[in-house]
Design a protein around this motif. Structure first.
Motif, PDB file in Angstrom:
ATOM      1  N   TRP A  38       5.972  -3.343 -12.033  1.00 26.94           N
ATOM      2  CA  TRP A  38       6.905  -3.047 -13.121  1.00 26.94           C
ATOM      3  C   TRP A  38       6.532  -1.722 -13.787  1.00 26.94           C
ATOM      4  O   TRP A  38       5.375  -1.314 -13.778  1.00 26.94           O
ATOM      5  N   ALA A  39       7.542  -1.053 -14.340  1.00 21.21           N
ATOM      6  CA  ALA A  39       7.340   0.220 -15.026  1.00 21.21           C
ATOM      7  C   ALA A  39       6.849  -0.034 -16.439  1.00 21.21           C
ATOM      8  O   ALA A  39       7.343  -0.916 -17.130  1.00 21.21           O
ATOM      9  N   GLU A  40       5.884   0.763 -16.862  1.00 23.98           N
ATOM     10  CA  GLU A  40       5.341   0.673 -18.212  1.00 23.98           C
ATOM     11  C   GLU A  40       6.046   1.629 -19.171  1.00 23.98           C
ATOM     12  O   GLU A  40       5.798   1.601 -20.362  1.00 23.98           O
ATOM     13  N   ASP A  73       0.809  -1.217   0.000  1.00 19.81           N
ATOM     14  CA  ASP A  73       0.000   0.000   0.000  1.00 19.81           C
ATOM     15  C   ASP A  73       0.845   1.271   0.000  1.00 19.81           C
ATOM     16  O   ASP A  73       0.315   2.368  -0.042  1.00 19.81           O
ATOM     17  N   PHE A  74       2.149   1.147  -0.004  1.00 20.88           N
ATOM     18  CA  PHE A  74       3.002   2.316  -0.193  1.00 20.88           C
ATOM     19  C   PHE A  74       2.969   2.797  -1.641  1.00 20.88           C
ATOM     20  O   PHE A  74       3.436   3.885  -1.944  1.00 20.88           O
ATOM     21  N   LEU A  75       2.437   1.983  -2.533  1.00 18.41           N
ATOM     22  CA  LEU A  75       2.246   2.379  -3.921  1.00 18.41           C
ATOM     23  C   LEU A  75       0.913   3.113  -4.004  1.00 18.41           C
ATOM     24  O   LEU A  75      -0.128   2.551  -3.724  1.00 18.41           O
ATOM     25  N   PRO A  95       1.913   4.894 -14.755  1.00 16.99           N
ATOM     26  CA  PRO A  95       3.316   4.621 -15.072  1.00 16.99           C
ATOM     27  C   PRO A  95       3.781   3.235 -14.621  1.00 16.99           C
ATOM     28  O   PRO A  95       4.735   2.703 -15.164  1.00 16.99           O
ATOM     29  N   PHE A  96       3.111   2.651 -13.653  1.00 15.76           N
ATOM     30  CA  PHE A  96       3.483   1.329 -13.157  1.00 15.76           C
ATOM     31  C   PHE A  96       2.270   0.407 -13.203  1.00 15.76           C
ATOM     32  O   PHE A  96       1.139   0.838 -13.074  1.00 15.76           O
ATOM     33  N   GLN A  97       2.516  -0.873 -13.375  1.00 11.32           N
ATOM     34  CA  GLN A  97       1.493  -1.903 -13.316  1.00 11.32           C
ATOM     35  C   GLN A  97       1.849  -2.858 -12.181  1.00 11.32           C
ATOM     36  O   GLN A  97       3.002  -2.913 -11.758  1.00 11.32           O
ATOM     37  N   TRP A  98       0.870  -3.597 -11.733  1.00  6.55           N
ATOM     38  CA  TRP A  98       1.132  -4.593 -10.696  1.00  6.55           C
ATOM     39  C   TRP A  98       0.218  -5.780 -10.900  1.00  6.55           C
ATOM     40  O   TRP A  98      -0.861  -5.661 -11.470  1.00  6.55           O
ATOM     41  N   GLY A  99       0.683  -6.914 -10.481  1.00  8.59           N
ATOM     42  CA  GLY A  99      -0.131  -8.109 -10.608  1.00  8.59           C
ATOM     43  C   GLY A  99       0.658  -9.346 -10.219  1.00  8.59           C
ATOM     44  O   GLY A  99       1.871  -9.293  -9.988  1.00  8.59           O
ATOM     45  N   GLU A 144      10.822   9.496  -9.079  1.00  3.16           N
ATOM     46  CA  GLU A 144       9.418   9.606  -9.472  1.00  3.16           C
ATOM     47  C   GLU A 144       8.563   8.660  -8.640  1.00  3.16           C
ATOM     48  O   GLU A 144       8.948   7.526  -8.374  1.00  3.16           O
ATOM     49  N   GLU A 145       7.402   9.142  -8.205  1.00  2.60           N
ATOM     50  CA  GLU A 145       6.514   8.331  -7.380  1.00  2.60           C
ATOM     51  C   GLU A 145       5.994   7.130  -8.165  1.00  2.60           C
ATOM     52  O   GLU A 145       5.621   7.244  -9.333  1.00  2.60           O
ATOM     53  N   ALA A 146       5.966   5.987  -7.515  1.00  4.41           N
ATOM     54  CA  ALA A 146       5.459   4.764  -8.134  1.00  4.41           C
ATOM     55  C   ALA A 146       3.943   4.737  -7.995  1.00  4.41           C
ATOM     56  O   ALA A 146       3.405   4.333  -6.973  1.00  4.41           O
TER      57      ALA A 146
END
Length: 82
Positions: free
Chosen positions: A45-47, A19-21, A30-34, A54-56
């Protein structure tokens, strides 16, 4: 809160510190997660290329209502169109 709930094919997962993301409502965050079966892990991961510091930002789900966001992640959006 301390954790984020996610989904695997066989059920829910709890991911401490995820939850820090922070959430973004951008169409293309800018980022995806799964869950990645190959790593057997929740991955981020960065898209696109990102700048140092830069904030994730990830999307917790662009079509979620404030009720769903509150129950699953512990926050609401001030101007949520859902």
């Amino acid at each position: 809160s301390g954790s984020v709930s996610g989904r695997r094919e066989d059920g829910l997962i709890v991911a401490p510190l995820a939850d820090f993301l922070n959430h973004t409502s951008e169409d293309f965050p800018p980022f995806q997660w799964g869950w990645r079966e190959k790593e057997d892990a929740l991955c981020v991961w960065a898209e696109r290329d990102v700048e140092s510091g830069e904030e994730a930002l990830i999307s917790y789900g662009g079509s979620r209502s404030n009720f769903e966001l509150l129950v699953d992640y512990g926050f609401v959006l001030e101007h949520n169109p859902n």
